[in-house]
Scaffold this motif. Structure first.
Motif, short mmCIF file in Angstrom:
data_model
loop_
_atom_site.label_atom_id
_atom_site.label_comp_id
_atom_site.label_asym_id
_atom_site.label_seq_id
_atom_site.Cartn_x
_atom_site.Cartn_y
_atom_site.Cartn_z
N LEU A 1 -0.52 9.87 -11.82
CA LEU A 1 -1.90 9.40 -11.78
C LEU A 1 -2.00 7.97 -12.31
CD1 LEU A 1 -4.83 10.07 -11.15
CD2 LEU A 1 -5.06 10.96 -13.46
N ARG A 2 -1.25 7.67 -13.37
CA ARG A 2 -1.25 6.31 -13.92
C ARG A 2 -0.79 5.31 -12.86
NH1 ARG A 2 -0.39 4.53 -19.39
NH2 ARG A 2 0.53 6.52 -19.95
N LYS A 3 0.30 5.64 -12.18
CA LYS A 3 0.83 4.72 -11.17
C LYS A 3 -0.15 4.56 -10.02
CE LYS A 3 4.78 3.74 -8.23
NZ LYS A 3 6.06 4.20 -7.67
N LEU A 4 -0.75 5.69 -9.61
CA LEU A 4 -1.73 5.63 -8.52
C LEU A 4 -2.90 4.73 -8.88
CD1 LEU A 4 -3.08 6.65 -5.87
CD2 LEU A 4 -3.98 8.55 -7.19
N LEU A 5 -3.48 4.94 -10.08
CA LEU A 5 -4.67 4.18 -10.45
C LEU A 5 -4.36 2.70 -10.68
CD1 LEU A 5 -6.64 6.67 -12.71
CD2 LEU A 5 -6.87 6.22 -10.28
N LEU A 6 -3.17 2.40 -11.17
CA LEU A 6 -2.81 1.00 -11.33
C LEU A 6 -2.70 0.32 -9.97
CD1 LEU A 6 -0.19 1.16 -14.22
CD2 LEU A 6 -2.51 0.24 -14.31
N ALA A 7 -2.20 1.06 -8.96
CA ALA A 7 -2.16 0.52 -7.61
C ALA A 7 -3.57 0.38 -7.05
CB ALA A 7 -1.32 1.43 -6.70
N VAL A 8 -4.45 1.32 -7.39
CA VAL A 8 -5.84 1.28 -6.93
C VAL A 8 -6.56 0.06 -7.49
CG1 VAL A 8 -8.07 2.46 -7.08
CG2 VAL A 8 -6.02 3.75 -6.55
N ALA A 9 -6.22 -0.32 -8.73
CA ALA A 9 -6.86 -1.49 -9.34
C ALA A 9 -6.61 -2.73 -8.50
CB ALA A 9 -6.34 -1.69 -10.76
N ASP A 10 -5.50 -2.76 -7.78
CA ASP A 10 -5.17 -3.86 -6.88
C ASP A 10 -5.86 -3.72 -5.54
OD1 ASP A 10 -3.78 -5.90 -7.87
OD2 ASP A 10 -1.84 -5.36 -7.03
N LEU B 1 0.83 -1.20 0.00
CA LEU B 1 0.00 0.00 0.00
C LEU B 1 0.86 1.26 0.00
CD1 LEU B 1 -2.76 -1.04 2.57
CD2 LEU B 1 -3.07 -0.70 0.12
N VAL B 2 1.89 1.28 0.83
CA VAL B 2 2.77 2.45 0.91
C VAL B 2 3.49 2.68 -0.41
CG1 VAL B 2 4.78 3.45 2.07
CG2 VAL B 2 3.06 2.25 3.41
N GLU B 3 3.96 1.60 -1.02
CA GLU B 3 4.65 1.74 -2.30
C GLU B 3 3.71 2.27 -3.38
OE1 GLU B 3 7.93 -0.88 -4.52
OE2 GLU B 3 5.96 -1.81 -4.50
N GLY B 4 2.44 1.84 -3.33
CA GLY B 4 1.47 2.33 -4.31
C GLY B 4 1.24 3.83 -4.20
N LEU B 5 1.52 4.40 -3.02
CA LEU B 5 1.33 5.84 -2.80
C LEU B 5 2.58 6.65 -3.05
CD1 LEU B 5 -0.84 5.27 0.32
CD2 LEU B 5 -1.52 6.82 -1.51
N THR B 6 3.68 5.99 -3.37
CA THR B 6 4.94 6.69 -3.58
C THR B 6 4.98 7.26 -4.99
OG1 THR B 6 6.05 5.20 -2.04
CG2 THR B 6 7.44 6.48 -3.54
N LYS B 7 5.14 8.55 -5.11
CA LYS B 7 5.15 9.20 -6.42
C LYS B 7 6.45 8.88 -7.17
CE LYS B 7 4.28 13.48 -5.07
NZ LYS B 7 3.81 13.64 -3.71
N ILE B 8 6.45 9.17 -8.47
CA ILE B 8 7.65 8.96 -9.29
C ILE B 8 8.61 10.10 -9.04
CG2 ILE B 8 8.48 8.76 -11.66
CD1 ILE B 8 5.71 7.71 -12.38
N GLY B 9 9.73 9.81 -8.43
CA GLY B 9 10.64 10.88 -8.06
C GLY B 9 11.85 11.00 -8.95
N ARG B 10 12.25 9.91 -9.57
CA ARG B 10 13.52 9.94 -10.31
C ARG B 10 13.33 9.90 -11.83
NH1 ARG B 10 13.91 6.70 -5.91
NH2 ARG B 10 15.45 7.24 -4.36
N LEU B 11 12.09 9.99 -12.26
CA LEU B 11 11.83 9.93 -13.69
C LEU B 11 11.86 11.33 -14.28
CD1 LEU B 11 11.06 7.99 -15.96
CD2 LEU B 11 8.68 8.39 -15.42
#
Length: 750
Positions: free
Chosen positions: A161-170, A138-148
């Motif tokens: 938002l893409r990363k967040l929603l993909l984590a939400v799908a889980d 859960l914590v990793e799913g909330l971690t924003k992209i910092g190094r991209l």
């Protein structure tokens, strides 16, 4: 009790009142620097958080929450927020917000830890070891992209938002923590620099507030909108708040009288009900003023009432009582009990003319419906009857979660980050219209949706093969805007594919994503076919007897398979002769390695070909003309008439790009090609009608027409006529020349 729109916690109060015009559509402004400082709060203590959870979960895991509290506080250490407060106060407030929604221990612990991986030296492995893999995920799913390193802020927002929603799908708990995180950030937005403040508020209004609404968390959506509204439209927000305060004073006891009157009538009909009055929120008023093009004084339904009853049957009984004592307003009745919204919202809405001829909006619902209306997806029985369920069961019976997962699957397939952000915003709009399939299935769509959107909402394959539609039994264009209640039948044809122009016509993100995906797949197939044909031409020119093995060539040249290699050849990134050289074949002696032309011309049918073919602008080649092709990297083949010598001379130093082309007779009778024609016609009544009649009689079509006056007796006409080939054009020109009103008729050659 009447609740004011100023009631949300920590509202942003503004100092500069202004007016909003009845027809104006103001643009967002940067938040003013003089926003009042939000009141500070003492930081919640460890035992206070545990007590909040224990109020709805007597079996709270105190040890887990205490460990998460201490770990997060130590990791954030001396970090400070922009306000100067300890950074740890932020995750603590986020956890506090989630206790209001009665969430489970793992979610509360995740809220405490949600910034540790991103902002401290904590790692996923360490979180897993101390708190378990569930919380770590859960914590990793909330971690924003910092190094991209992304090109634009929009790309960054889209990827986050893409990363967040993909984590939400889980696991939907990721979204609930993220929404609470955004709410606390909005409550403390005063401390953010003004230029960043506006961007955060805009993102909140465009994405996070609608997302909260889609998940049915009504109170959170309203507060997010309220806070963002004050930043984006400060003058309008201040004006509406001031006018609301004036209106409250003016109505006096009327609201209490209506509450009492409603309660009395319902009780006399043996309906147990709780009646509460509420005031329309400032942002909702703002939207209505814009939509209806009216000013504040013309609003007649600022106040509404909620009637909470015990059962569904009592909802309809209460409606009958209300419509008996007060006159209903036509067109203002909605039954979301029989037809729930996609976020599981259920209620009856009606508007009546109440005491003092005042319009009053009423919502009638049960206690369970009210709980879902306020807390949405978070209300789905996590601690029902104080018996905690496995969090993996959360909302599996929720239509909102099912919609979210389905939408995420569609939106996450390909496309740029900016496209993903755009399509997600489109899918988050709140208002919906409802249409039906011929079998009675209900399809929800946003306002302005067309049968194209309807087709993709039914099924992606239906949308991809759609060729027409019937609305309420009548054939209609695919661009016809749909209305609630329409019955829509989609007409399909096997092998059809959506034209790229549909992407601009579609309203829903689902349709746009599917159209772009289908177009990308179709383009790839065309480039693969072109690549195979170019390799085949080289095989013929080199007199290679055996079919070359593209799989072996792909492996040697660093491509995953033969199709990928053919795609690269078709795109012009790999020369076809290099494929044969890689396989060990020798080019015939005396042939120039790059300059020789294929022995067999490449057959083309036109723009509708199954090859990536384009026609050079201002050079109108039609079947029967001699043509050559220029391989345009990334675009395919650009077709020129062989007579376009000056234009073709630009490619004289790139012989490897030249292709011999021929017209494929299989498509000659099915495609019309535009060709410019010049006419000199008499300035006489009926001359244009005669010309159009000849062209139509010969099966041609006028695509474009311009006229200039040459003399009082004659006019010059420049036409683009669509014809099948040179013979067809010659026949049309000969018939035009035979008219007494036509002095000249000839093809224009660029």
């Amino acid at each position: 009790m009447l609740r004011s729109s100023a009631d949300p916690v920590d509202p942003i109060k503004l100092n500069k009142p202004a007016t909003i015009g009845a027809t104006s559509t103001p643009k967002p402004k940067a938040a003013p620097a003089e926003m009042e400082v939000p009141p500070s709060r003492p930081m919640m203590r460890q035992y206070e958080l545990v007590e909040r959870v224990a109020q709805y979960n007597p079996n709270v895991d105190e040890a887990l929450l205490n460990r998460a509290y201490v770990y997060s506080m130590k990791k954030h250490g001396d970090q400070k927020r922009a306000s100067g407060d300890p950074y740890f106060s932020h995750p603590l407030e986020v956890a506090g917000i989630l206790t209001r929604m009665r969430l489970d221990d793992a979610t509360i612990a995740t809220a405490l830890l949600h910034d540790t991986i991103e902002d401290t030296d904590a790692t996923r492995a360490e979180i897993d070891q101390l708190f378990g893999e569930e919380i770590g995920k859960l914590v990793e799913g909330l971690t924003k992209i910092g190094r991209l390193h992304l090109v634009s802020q929009e790309d960054k927002q889209g990827e986050n938002l893409r990363k967040l929603l993909l984590a939400v799908a889980d696991d939907v708990r990721v979204l609930l923590v993220k929404l609470a995180d955004r709410l606390h950030n909005m409550r403390t937005l005063y401390w953010v620099p003004p230029e960043k403040r506006h961007r955060i508020a805009e993102e909140t209004m465009d994405v996070y507030a609608p997302l909260a609404g889609k998940m049915g968390i009504h109170w959170m959506r309203e507060e997010l909108e309220h806070l963002a509204f004050g930043v984006l439209y400060p003058d309008d927000a201040a004006m509406i708040e001031r006018r609301l305060a004036e209106r409250r004073t003016a109505v006096g006891s009327m609201l209490a009288d209506i509450e009492a009157d409603l309660s009395e009538h319902l009780a006399s009909n043996n309906i147990r009900a709780t009646v509460t009055g509420r005031e329309k929120k400032a942002y909702s008023i703002f939207l209505k003023m814009k939509r209806k093009h009216i000013n504040f004084d013309n609003l007649s339904d600022i106040y509404g009432f909620r009637i909470i009853v015990q059962s569904i049957s009592e909802c309809y009984a209460a409606l009958g009582v209300i419509h008996t004592i007060w006159q209903s307003v036509p067109g203002r009745f909605k039954d979301y009990i029989s037809t729930p919204k996609q976020n599981d919202y259920r209620s009856i809405h009606t508007t009546v003319v109440g005491p003092r001829k005042q319009r009053v909006e009423l919502q009638i619902r049960t206690e369970e419906m009210h709980r879902v209306a306020e807390f949405g997806i978070a209300a789905h029985g996590i601690y029902k009857d104080n018996a905690p369920r496995s969090q993996n069961e959360l909302a599996h019976d929720s239509r909102a979660y099912a919609w979210l997962r389905h939408t995420i699957e569609l939106l996450s397939d390909g496309g740029s980050s900016a496209e993903f952000l755009e399509n997600t915003k489109l899918e988050l709009f709140q208002d919906r219209l409802f249409c039906f399939t011929p079998r009675g299935k209900l399809i929800a769509l946003p306002p302005g949706a067309t049968p194209i959107d309807f087709a993709y909402q039914v099924h992606t394959d239906i949308g991809n093969t759609c060729t027409g539609c019937k609305i309420n039994g009548h054939v209609r264009p695919l661009v016809t805007p749909l209305q609630s209640g329409d019955e829509v039948e989609i007409l399909c044809e096997a092998g059809a594919s959506p034209p790229s122009a549909w992407n601009a016509l579609a309203v829903t993100g689902k349709a746009r994503a599917a159209i772009r995906r289908a177009n990308r797949e179709a383009d790839r197939r065309k480039f693969v076919r072109l690549g195979r044909q170019l390799i085949g031409s080289e095989v013929s020119r080199w007199h290679v007897r055996d079919e070359p093995d593209l799989t072996i060539a792909a492996d040697r040249m660093g491509y995953p398979d033969g199709e990928a290699l053919a795609y690269a050849v078709g795109q012009g990134r790999v020369v076809a002769s290099a494929v044969l050289s890689t396989l060990g074949y020798d080019e015939p002696a005396g042939a120039a390695a790059n300059g020789a032309k294929p022995a067999t011309p490449l057959p083309i049918r036109g723009v509708g070909d199954d090859l990536p073919v384009h026609f050079a602008p201002q050079f109108y080649a039609i079947p029967g003309d001699k043509i050559v092709g220029i391989l345009d990297p990334g675009r395919g083949v650009t077709v020129y008439p062989a007579s376009a010598g000056e234009a073709l001379s630009a490619f004289a130093d790139e012989p490897q790009r030249w292709l011999d082309l021929s017209w494929d007779p299989r498509g000659a009778r099915d495609t019309l090609f535009p060709v410019p024609v010049k006419l000199v016609a008499a300035n006489a009544c009926g001359a244009l009608a005669e010309i159009a009649g000849i062209i139509a009689a010969e099966g041609g079509n006028i695509d474009e027409l311009t006229m200039t006056q040459k003399t009082p007796q004659f006019r010059d006409m420049n036409l683009h006529i669509e014809v099948r080939d040179r013979n067809h054009l010659t026949r049309i020109l000969d018939r035009l020349k035979s008219l007494s009103t036509v002095a000249e008729a000839e093809r224009i050659v660029s």
